[in-house]
Design a protein around this motif. Structure first.
Motif, PDB file in Angstrom:
ATOM      1  N   ALA A 347      35.812  41.696  34.121  1.00  5.37           N
ATOM      2  CA  ALA A 347      37.116  41.042  34.259  1.00  5.37           C
ATOM      3  C   ALA A 347      37.736  40.789  32.888  1.00  5.37           C
ATOM      4  CB  ALA A 347      36.963  39.734  35.028  1.00  5.37           C
ATOM      5  N   MET A 348      36.923  40.303  31.953  1.00  5.72           N
ATOM      6  CA  MET A 348      37.445  40.062  30.603  1.00  5.72           C
ATOM      7  C   MET A 348      37.850  41.372  29.935  1.00  5.72           C
ATOM      8  SD  MET A 348      35.794  37.809  27.469  1.00  5.72           S
ATOM      9  CE  MET A 348      36.250  36.232  28.214  1.00  5.72           C
ATOM     10  N   LEU A 349      37.072  42.429  30.149  1.00  2.00           N
ATOM     11  CA  LEU A 349      37.419  43.733  29.599  1.00  2.00           C
ATOM     12  C   LEU A 349      38.755  44.212  30.152  1.00  2.00           C
ATOM     13  CD1 LEU A 349      36.700  46.377  28.071  1.00  2.00           C
ATOM     14  CD2 LEU A 349      35.454  47.089  30.128  1.00  2.00           C
ATOM     15  N   LEU A 350      38.892  44.206  31.469  1.00  2.00           N
ATOM     16  CA  LEU A 350      40.099  44.718  32.109  1.00  2.00           C
ATOM     17  C   LEU A 350      41.345  43.992  31.611  1.00  2.00           C
ATOM     18  CD1 LEU A 350      41.373  46.504  34.408  1.00  2.00           C
ATOM     19  CD2 LEU A 350      41.082  44.503  35.893  1.00  2.00           C
ATOM     20  N   LEU A 351      41.242  42.673  31.437  1.00  2.00           N
ATOM     21  CA  LEU A 351      42.426  41.872  31.150  1.00  2.00           C
ATOM     22  C   LEU A 351      42.666  41.662  29.663  1.00  2.00           C
ATOM     23  CD1 LEU A 351      42.090  39.343  34.098  1.00  2.00           C
ATOM     24  CD2 LEU A 351      43.714  41.226  33.867  1.00  2.00           C
ATOM     25  N   THR A 356      48.475  48.132  31.017  1.00  2.00           N
ATOM     26  CA  THR A 356      48.731  47.432  32.272  1.00  2.00           C
ATOM     27  C   THR A 356      47.488  47.484  33.154  1.00  2.00           C
ATOM     28  OG1 THR A 356      51.066  48.053  32.165  1.00  2.00           O
ATOM     29  CG2 THR A 356      50.211  47.360  34.313  1.00  2.00           C
ATOM     30  N   PRO A 357      46.890  46.328  33.482  1.00  2.00           N
ATOM     31  CA  PRO A 357      45.734  46.328  34.383  1.00  2.00           C
ATOM     32  C   PRO A 357      46.144  46.149  35.839  1.00  2.00           C
ATOM     33  CG  PRO A 357      45.992  44.172  33.374  1.00  2.00           C
ATOM     34  CD  PRO A 357      47.159  45.005  32.914  1.00  2.00           C
ATOM     35  N   THR A 358      45.328  46.695  36.731  1.00  2.00           N
ATOM     36  CA  THR A 358      45.514  46.484  38.164  1.00  2.00           C
ATOM     37  C   THR A 358      44.261  45.848  38.741  1.00  2.00           C
ATOM     38  OG1 THR A 358      46.994  48.391  38.376  1.00  2.00           O
ATOM     39  CG2 THR A 358      45.961  47.594  40.385  1.00  2.00           C
ATOM     40  N   LEU A 359      44.438  44.707  39.400  1.00  2.00           N
ATOM     41  CA  LEU A 359      43.347  44.017  40.093  1.00  2.00           C
ATOM     42  C   LEU A 359      43.331  44.453  41.554  1.00  2.00           C
ATOM     43  CD1 LEU A 359      43.949  40.330  38.883  1.00  2.00           C
ATOM     44  CD2 LEU A 359      42.817  42.198  37.667  1.00  2.00           C
ATOM     45  N   TYR A 360      42.138  44.445  42.145  1.00  2.00           N
ATOM     46  CA  TYR A 360      42.004  44.729  43.573  1.00  2.00           C
ATOM     47  C   TYR A 360      41.702  43.417  44.281  1.00  2.00           C
ATOM     48  CZ  TYR A 360      40.437  47.023  47.886  1.00  2.00           C
ATOM     49  OH  TYR A 360      40.282  47.433  49.189  1.00  2.00           O
ATOM     50  N   TYR A 361      42.428  43.134  45.357  1.00  2.70           N
ATOM     51  CA  TYR A 361      42.276  41.855  46.047  1.00  2.70           C
ATOM     52  C   TYR A 361      40.785  41.559  46.290  1.00  2.70           C
ATOM     53  CZ  TYR A 361      40.682  43.530  50.584  1.00  2.70           C
ATOM     54  OH  TYR A 361      39.899  44.066  51.582  1.00  2.70           O
ATOM     55  N   GLY A 362      40.430  40.315  46.134  1.00  4.34           N
ATOM     56  CA  GLY A 362      39.045  39.899  46.364  1.00  4.34           C
ATOM     57  C   GLY A 362      38.176  39.959  45.129  1.00  4.34           C
ATOM     58  N   ASP A 363      38.519  40.806  44.172  1.00  2.00           N
ATOM     59  CA  ASP A 363      37.730  40.832  42.932  1.00  2.00           C
ATOM     60  C   ASP A 363      37.819  39.489  42.214  1.00  2.00           C
ATOM     61  OD1 ASP A 363      36.896  43.403  43.382  1.00  2.00           O
ATOM     62  OD2 ASP A 363      38.159  44.324  41.846  1.00  2.00           O
ATOM     63  N   GLU A 364      38.929  38.779  42.416  1.00  2.00           N
ATOM     64  CA  GLU A 364      39.076  37.489  41.727  1.00  2.00           C
ATOM     65  C   GLU A 364      38.131  36.424  42.258  1.00  2.00           C
ATOM     66  OE1 GLU A 364      42.562  37.216  44.804  1.00  2.00           O
ATOM     67  OE2 GLU A 364      41.245  38.743  43.909  1.00  2.00           O
ATOM     68  N   ILE A 365      37.507  36.658  43.410  1.00  5.33           N
ATOM     69  CA  ILE A 365      36.470  35.732  43.877  1.00  5.33           C
ATOM     70  C   ILE A 365      35.095  36.407  43.893  1.00  5.33           C
ATOM     71  CG2 ILE A 365      38.048  34.258  45.172  1.00  5.33           C
ATOM     72  CD1 ILE A 365      37.111  35.662  47.752  1.00  5.33           C
ATOM     73  N   GLY A 366      35.003  37.562  43.274  1.00  6.60           N
ATOM     74  CA  GLY A 366      33.714  38.236  43.137  1.00  6.60           C
ATOM     75  C   GLY A 366      33.203  38.899  44.395  1.00  6.60           C
ATOM     76  N   LEU A 367      34.110  39.351  45.273  1.00  6.56           N
ATOM     77  CA  LEU A 367      33.657  40.058  46.467  1.00  6.56           C
ATOM     78  C   LEU A 367      32.895  41.311  46.075  1.00  6.56           C
ATOM     79  CD1 LEU A 367      36.517  40.011  49.137  1.00  6.56           C
ATOM     80  CD2 LEU A 367      34.551  38.504  48.909  1.00  6.56           C
TER      81      LEU A 367
END
Length: 537
Positions: A347-351, A356-367
């Motif tokens: 997460a720190m690497l991507l951001l 421009t980074p793209t997050l995938y839903y649920g990754d923010e809670i560690g799914l």
């Protein structure tokens, strides 16, 4: 002048699994609207919604039966208008998923096309006579296994389908078809959509003489049947770049007219040198962002990641803006690939990488990937080639919002099962925990907004030694240092001499004391599986 999307963070929503508003177990547009405040608090700038068009759902929306409407399972055009208005009111942009390589076999265009050989829309799809033995015209293989051709007994020809037989390929060499699809872009831009992610852009044109693809000398069992041949002639043809340029002209023109810059993202699974071609040229620009999937496939080693970052950065054409992705609706989740501690590093690497980074839903809670019982499998790819681990259901499972039934996703029966720890791994629980994955993502996104060096600044000093990936982000007089420990043991890092007074901004390991702070001359101490962002002033 920097475009909005250059400093933005994008967030992909798989609509069936985000939030169900009516209890049918399927997420919908009203559900997304109800959860927009989560995206605001998270700190993203735009949402990309996987296909919502009318569809028989043979491939869950990637088989489109009408490009200018909304499938009833997701709502109505009025619901989409309301979502656009609510998102724009919050400062969020909205991108839709365009599927231009193929339609559904239920699309009226295809119904006409297969009606007879002399139908005016016959050439809107790709039809070929059988081979001499009566079989398929060539050896092309569907990405879902089996021949990429389906025989139509009524007209005595085969039609091409890069995916399911229910997804016939559109013929982009036909000017009338191309014009009709360009009108689709205009329809949605006129409605206020801010851009598109273009599905399988590199697939859209096939070689004109339909010659066989070469056999893959590296093919082995378990790779999936599609890899038996190299897709040399069925993908990545030079004519596709003119199509991308036409799409870009429409995006730029409508953006200028509306005063809201549009964004085009291309899904392209190709090596970096070929990926660069999709930026286009100064005379004929292509998509703004050809998706860069390197972090999904890369071995998780500091030296290898450093080399990939450097190669990608140095390969960009003049004016080309980088982008990075950790996962999506087709690929294993980052927490499944790396485990929880290194998912925080990722997460720190991507951001903090440039671009421009793209997050995938649920990754923010560690799914992580969810195990799907055999009787609950829905994905046609898994059903066609079972047991190879190619199924996509495990990464498309419902989002968990709270500790209630089905994680607050639905009051009904969810279309896919949730993760087993949904009662504790959900937004509500993690929002109250300052050490959670969600809190880390929020902190990272806050730093991107606070420090222009992270959002749009230069990247310098990329290195990967002794399991530590290191780089600096610089903008004007501000310099930020990122150091990521990819090992399960502590690591010391000697900071360069030009770093004078480093101060810790954020660590992936809460309360970790790094050493090397406030100019004390000590080497930087990284926690096991730990990453830090420092600022030098």
């Amino acid at each position: 002048m920097t475009a909005w999307w250059q400093g933005a963070v994008l967030y992909q929503i798989y609509p069936r699994s985000y939030q169900d508003s009516d209890g049918d177990g399927i997420g919908d547009l009203r559900g997304i609207t109800a959860r927009l405040d989560h995206l605001v608090s998270l700190g993203v700038d735009a949402l990309w919604i996987s296909p919502i068009f009318p569809s028989p759902m043979a491939d869950f929306g990637y088989d489109v039966a009408d490009y200018c409407d909304v499938d009833p399972s997701f709502g109505t055009l009025t619901d989409l208008d309301a979502l656009l208005a609510a998102a724009h009111a919050r400062g969020l942009r909205v991108l839709l998923d365009l599927v231009p390589n193929h339609s559904s076999d239920r699309h009226p265009w295809f119904t006409e096309s297969r009606g007879s050989r002399d139908n005016p829309k016959r050439d809107w799809y790709i039809w070929r006579d059988p081979a001499a033995d009566g079989g398929p015209p060539n050896n092309w293989i569907s990405d879902f296994g089996g021949p990429a051709w389906e025989y139509d007994a009524a007209t005595g020809q085969y039609y091409s389908h890069a995916f399911l037989k229910e997804q016939p390929d559109l013929n982009w060499r036909n000017p009338a078809l191309a014009a009709a699809m360009m009108d689709v872009l205009r329809f949605w831009f006129d409605r206020g959509v801010d851009g598109f992610r273009i599905d399988v852009l590199w697939h859209m044109v096939k070689v004109a003489d339909f010659r066989d693809n070469p056999e893959n000398p590296d093919y082995r069992h378990g790779m999936g049947e599609m890899h038996r041949v190299l897709q040399t002639h069925s993908t990545d043809q030079p004519e596709v770049h003119a199509i991308a340029a036409d799409m870009r002209r429409i995006a730029d023109a409508t953006g200028h007219e509306s005063g809201r810059d549009r964004l085009l993202i291309g899904e392209i699974y190709l090596p970096v040198p070929k990926l660069m071609d999709y930026y286009g040229t100064a005379a004929a620009p292509g998509v703004h962002l050809p998706f860069n999937f390197q972090l999904i496939d890369a071995p998780w080693r500091a030296d290898g990641l450093a080399a990939r970052i450097t190669t990608y950065e140095t390969s960009l054409p003049p004016g080309g803006w980088p982008n990075w992705v950790l996962g999506n609706h087709d690929r294993p989740r980052v927490a499944a690939r790396l485990g929880d501690p290194q998912a925080r590093i990722a997460a720190m690497l991507l951001l903090t990488l440039r671009g421009t980074p793209t997050l995938y839903y649920g990754d923010e809670i560690g799914l992580a990937d969810v195990t799907i019982p055999a009787d609950a499998v829905r994905d046609p790819r898994e059903l066609r080639e079972p047991g190879l681990g190619l199924g996509r259901d495990p990464v498309r499972t419902p989002m968990a919002w709270d500790a209630g039934p089905h994680g607050g996703f639905t009051t009904g029966v969810p279309w896919l099962p949730l993760h087993t720890d949904a009662a504790t791994r959900n937004v509500a629980v993690q929002a109250a925990d300052p050490s959670s994955m969600l809190s880390l993502y929020r902190a990272l996104l806050t730093l991107r907004r606070t420090h222009p060096a992270l959002a749009t600044g230069a990247i310098e000093g990329v290195s990967g030694e002794d399991d530590v990936l290191y780089y600096e982000r610089q903008d004007g007089g501000a310099r930020l240092i990122v150091a990521l420990n990819l090992s399960a043991e502590a690591r010391r890092v000697a900071l360069p001499e030009h770093i004078a007074m480093p101060r810790l901004l954020l660590s992936t390991v809460p309360d970790w004391r790094t050493g090397g702070e406030e100019g004390d001359g000590q080497p930087l101490l990284l926690a096991p599986d730990g990453g830090v962002i420092l600022i030098d002033k």
